[in-house]
Design an enzyme around this catalytic site. Structure first.
Site, PDB file in Angstrom:
ATOM      1  N   ASP A  94      -7.029   4.325  -4.491  1.00 39.12           N
ATOM      2  CA  ASP A  94      -7.939   4.142  -3.119  1.00 39.12           C
ATOM      3  C   ASP A  94      -8.444   5.437  -2.744  1.00 39.12           C
ATOM      4  OD1 ASP A  94      -7.867   2.152  -0.605  1.00 39.12           O
ATOM      5  OD2 ASP A  94      -7.571   4.096   0.117  1.00 39.12           O
TER       6      ASP A  94
ATOM      7  N   LYS B  12       0.803  -1.229  -0.015  1.00 38.99           N
ATOM      8  CA  LYS B  12       0.054  -0.005  -0.232  1.00 38.99           C
ATOM      9  C   LYS B  12       0.803   1.178  -0.049  1.00 38.99           C
ATOM     10  CE  LYS B  12      -4.565   0.908   0.092  1.00 38.99           C
ATOM     11  NZ  LYS B  12      -5.582   0.390  -0.583  1.00 38.99           N
TER      12      LYS B  12
HETATM   13  P1  NDP Z   1     -12.997   7.680  -2.756  1.00 38.33           P
HETATM   14  O1  NDP Z   1     -12.056   8.781  -2.547  1.00 38.33           O
HETATM   15  O2  NDP Z   1     -13.680   7.437  -3.974  1.00 38.33           O
HETATM   16  O3  NDP Z   1     -14.079   8.041  -1.774  1.00 38.33           O
HETATM   17  C1  NDP Z   1     -14.153   7.957  -0.363  1.00 38.33           C
HETATM   18  C2  NDP Z   1     -15.647   8.462   0.236  1.00 38.33           C
HETATM   19  O4  NDP Z   1     -15.474   8.285   1.629  1.00 38.33           O
HETATM   20  C3  NDP Z   1     -15.797   9.827  -0.173  1.00 38.33           C
HETATM   21  O5  NDP Z   1     -17.211   9.765   0.091  1.00 38.33           O
HETATM   22  C4  NDP Z   1     -15.471  10.569   1.007  1.00 38.33           C
HETATM   23  O6  NDP Z   1     -15.852  11.868   1.367  1.00 38.33           O
HETATM   24  C5  NDP Z   1     -15.633   9.582   2.189  1.00 38.33           C
HETATM   25  N1  NDP Z   1     -14.406   9.611   3.463  1.00 38.33           N
HETATM   26  C6  NDP Z   1     -13.124   9.498   3.322  1.00 38.33           C
HETATM   27  N2  NDP Z   1     -12.569   9.846   4.273  1.00 38.33           N
HETATM   28  C7  NDP Z   1     -13.502   9.945   5.176  1.00 38.33           C
HETATM   29  C8  NDP Z   1     -13.546  10.287   6.463  1.00 38.33           C
HETATM   30  N3  NDP Z   1     -12.392  10.384   7.003  1.00 38.33           N
HETATM   31  N4  NDP Z   1     -14.583  10.479   7.050  1.00 38.33           N
HETATM   32  C9  NDP Z   1     -15.810  10.493   6.387  1.00 38.33           C
HETATM   33  N5  NDP Z   1     -16.071  10.287   5.179  1.00 38.33           N
HETATM   34  C10 NDP Z   1     -14.646  10.063   4.433  1.00 38.33           C
HETATM   35  O7  NDP Z   1     -12.405   6.296  -2.090  1.00 38.33           O
HETATM   36  P2  NDP Z   1     -12.997   4.648  -2.455  1.00 38.33           P
HETATM   37  O8  NDP Z   1     -14.555   4.593  -2.647  1.00 38.33           O
HETATM   38  O9  NDP Z   1     -12.029   4.258  -3.487  1.00 38.33           O
HETATM   39  O10 NDP Z   1     -12.644   4.272  -1.051  1.00 38.33           O
HETATM   40  C11 NDP Z   1     -13.604   3.694   0.000  1.00 38.33           C
HETATM   41  C12 NDP Z   1     -13.176   2.990   0.923  1.00 38.33           C
HETATM   42  O11 NDP Z   1     -13.123   1.601   0.181  1.00 38.33           O
HETATM   43  C13 NDP Z   1     -11.812   2.947   1.765  1.00 38.33           C
HETATM   44  O12 NDP Z   1     -11.839   2.540   2.969  1.00 38.33           O
HETATM   45  C14 NDP Z   1     -10.826   2.091   0.788  1.00 38.33           C
HETATM   46  O13 NDP Z   1      -9.523   1.797   1.151  1.00 38.33           O
HETATM   47  C15 NDP Z   1     -11.678   1.022   0.419  1.00 38.33           C
HETATM   48  N6  NDP Z   1     -11.408   0.165  -0.552  1.00 38.33           N
HETATM   49  C16 NDP Z   1     -11.396   0.768  -1.765  1.00 38.33           C
HETATM   50  C17 NDP Z   1     -11.009  -0.032  -3.108  1.00 38.33           C
HETATM   51  C18 NDP Z   1     -11.078   0.417  -4.397  1.00 38.33           C
HETATM   52  O14 NDP Z   1     -10.857   0.005  -5.357  1.00 38.33           O
HETATM   53  N7  NDP Z   1     -11.195   1.916  -4.685  1.00 38.33           N
HETATM   54  C19 NDP Z   1     -10.739  -1.475  -3.036  1.00 38.33           C
HETATM   55  C20 NDP Z   1     -10.977  -1.871  -1.435  1.00 38.33           C
HETATM   56  C21 NDP Z   1     -11.178  -1.288  -0.561  1.00 38.33           C
HETATM   57  P3  NDP Z   1     -15.231  13.166   1.015  1.00 38.33           P
HETATM   58  O15 NDP Z   1     -15.217  13.187  -0.465  1.00 38.33           O
HETATM   59  O16 NDP Z   1     -16.006  14.256   1.847  1.00 38.33           O
HETATM   60  O17 NDP Z   1     -13.789  13.063   1.531  1.00 38.33           O
END
Ligand code: NDP
Length: 447
Positions: A168, A128
């Site tokens: 991510d 990572k």
């Molecule tokens: P994105 O950046 O596309 O979206 C993240 C979302 O979560 C946004 O809506 C964001 O809101 C919100 N968010 C992020 N950090 C916080 C926080 N500290 N508090 C509240 N809301 C938060 O990321 P992903 O959708 O790719 O990832 C989401 C999760 O899924 C993570 O845990 C990631 O590790 C996991 N994941 C992702 C994969 C992938 O293929 N993308 C694969 C496996 C797991 P805002 O825009 O306001 O920050």
């Protein structure tokens, strides 16, 4: 020393060697707590000190990332890449750009990635990386300059056979494009397999964008099916509104469920008629706006600034934003409100207290390292296509993803059963993921 004491001693050593890295400690503890019965069955793992070795990353790189904003002001961020374990294949895992990023977060994610990648059945090690850079509110040019500077350090340690990053939080198609472009420029090679999540027109794979959300929904569907149930008519809450959340919504809806709430880091929207996905995609994927703006398009929806999405009663919950977003109290509330299944799209979104509540209540609980493995699995399929100079269609890739998720589910439930905790997919995922890695490490000698 009794077995549990031996494992506790290893855990204490990890805490001492990695001070102040709470998320990493939490991830290690969860895995180690599952491994007692494995060490009884495989004493050779203890002899070869596999657990100690697996908790120590093979390599870690920390570097300076200087860049200039549109006004010419200089900024300095910190970048890192943790290459955790290469027993099963080249290092593989995403990059996170978020102000909360520090080494402890990247280590927790890299550690989880080892076992998740193992569960996919594809040849991928665990890694990572990321930076405390915040892409939010930055122009495309600023993001591009940052990505170019980041890659100017990272390129030295990655490669299609060495280490293959992906996206991510904060790293989507735009960032992957800029990162790949700079890698190509620095190496003078169109090495498509060096990074996944690429655009479809330059080596990306069908279904990669959708994969984590779709895969998590398939996993929950398997859990529901084990109790003769399905998504039809279910009320669903999905936290976040990023990549994972959006495509969870899409698949849940296709399978007959109704998503009634989503969120971002500023607040929560509730739409009892069903959250309109096209509006969310427009706001988040095209315009990069905040979720509160949803109410401009749907007057009957409610927006709660800083709201707690887990207060909303639902049948199925998909935490898909970030780590530790469901506390013990939230978990109790969900169970009390009738929630029957939880699928973790995010990594480690439930605190240990919350996990305890779900397991005790006997609801269906799919831990992230299994439930969200569809993203990296489809990245593995992207690597396969890049290596074979192929491009598969959407349907055939989606079918492969479904089969992989079914297989991940079966491995977890069978391991849980075999090692004395039937139905406990936390223990099942940790054990099934770990055994393969441990065997490969033993086969490869002391490296
Ligand atoms: P994105 O950046 O596309 O979206 C993240 C979302 O979560 C946004 O809506 C964001 O809101 C919100 N968010 C992020 N950090 C916080 C926080 N500290 N508090 C509240 N809301 C938060 O990321 P992903 O959708 O790719 O990832 C989401 C999760 O899924 C993570 O845990 C990631 O590790 C996991 N994941 C992702 C994969 C992938 O293929 N993308 C694969 C496996 C797991 P805002 O825009 O306001 O920050």
């Amino acid at each position: 020393m009794a077995l549990t004491e031996k494992i506790e001693a290893i855990y204490q050593e990890v805490v001492k060697r990695n001070p102040g890295e709470a998320e990493f400690h939490q991830a290690v503890k969860e895995v180690l707590d599952s491994l007692g019965p494995v060490l009884v069955k495989y004493p050779e793992f203890t002899e070869a000190k596999i657990i100690r070795r697996v908790c120590e990353p093979e390599r870690q790189l920390i570097f300076r990332v200087p860049w200039q904003d549109d006004n010419g002001e200089v900024h300095i961020n910190r970048g890192c890449r943790v290459q955790f374990n290469s027993a099963l294949g080249p290092y593989k895992g995403g990059l996170r750009f978020h102000p909360s990023v520090y080494l402890g977060i990247i280590k927790f994610l890299g550690f989880e990635q080892i076992f998740k990648n193992s569960l996919t059945g594809l040849p991928m090690g665990g890694a990572k990386g990321g930076s405390d850079f915040d892409p939010k509110g930055k122009s495309d040019n600023e993001v591009m300059r940052f990505c170019q500077s980041f890659m100017t350090e990272l390129w030295r340690i990655i490669g299609e056979h060495t280490d293959v990053p992906a996206g991510d939080i904060g790293v989507g198609g735009r960032e992957i494009g800029y990162l790949f472009g700079q890698y190509k420029r620095l190496t003078n090679k169109f090495e498509a397999g060096v990074i996944t999540g690429k655009g479809l027109i330059y080596g990306g794979a069908q279904v990669r964008t959708e994969a984590t959300g779709y895969g998590c929904t398939y996993f929950v569907n398997e859990m529901l099916a084990s109790r003769g149930d399905g998504f039809k008519g279910k009320k669903v809450v999905v936290s976040g509104s990023g990549n994972v959340a959006i495509y969870t919504h899409e698949k849940v809806t296709q399978l007959g469920g109704k998503v009634i709430a989503m969120s971002d880091s500023n607040g929560v929207i509730f739409d009892k008629t069903g959250v309109n996905l096209e509006t969310i995609k427009l706001l988040k994927e095209v315009q990069r706006r905040r979720i509160k703006d949803y109410c401009e398009y749907h007057k009957n929806a409610q927006y709660t600034p800083n709201g707690n999405i887990w207060d909303i009663p639902c049948d199925v919950a998909f935490p898909s934003a970030t780590e530790n977003e469901i506390t013990g109290k939230d978990a109790k509330k969900l169970v009390k409100n009738g929630c029957i299944a939880v699928g973790e799209g995010a990594n480690m979104p439930t605190t240990p207290e919350g996990v305890h509540v779900f397991l005790n209540a006997g609801i269906l609980y799919g831990p992230g390292k299994a439930a969200n493995a569809g993203g990296v699995a489809t990245s593995g399929l992207e690597m396969q296509q890049n290596a074979g100079r192929e491009a598969w269609g959407f349907e055939e890739t989606d079918i492969k993803l479904q089969q992989i998720m079914r297989n991940v589910y079966l491995q977890c439930s069978e391991a849980a059963e075999e090692f004395g905790s039937p139905g406990n997919l936390v223990i099942g995922a940790n054990i099934a993921g770990f055994i393969k890695v441990a065997r490969a490490m033993i086969a490869q000698g002391l490296v």
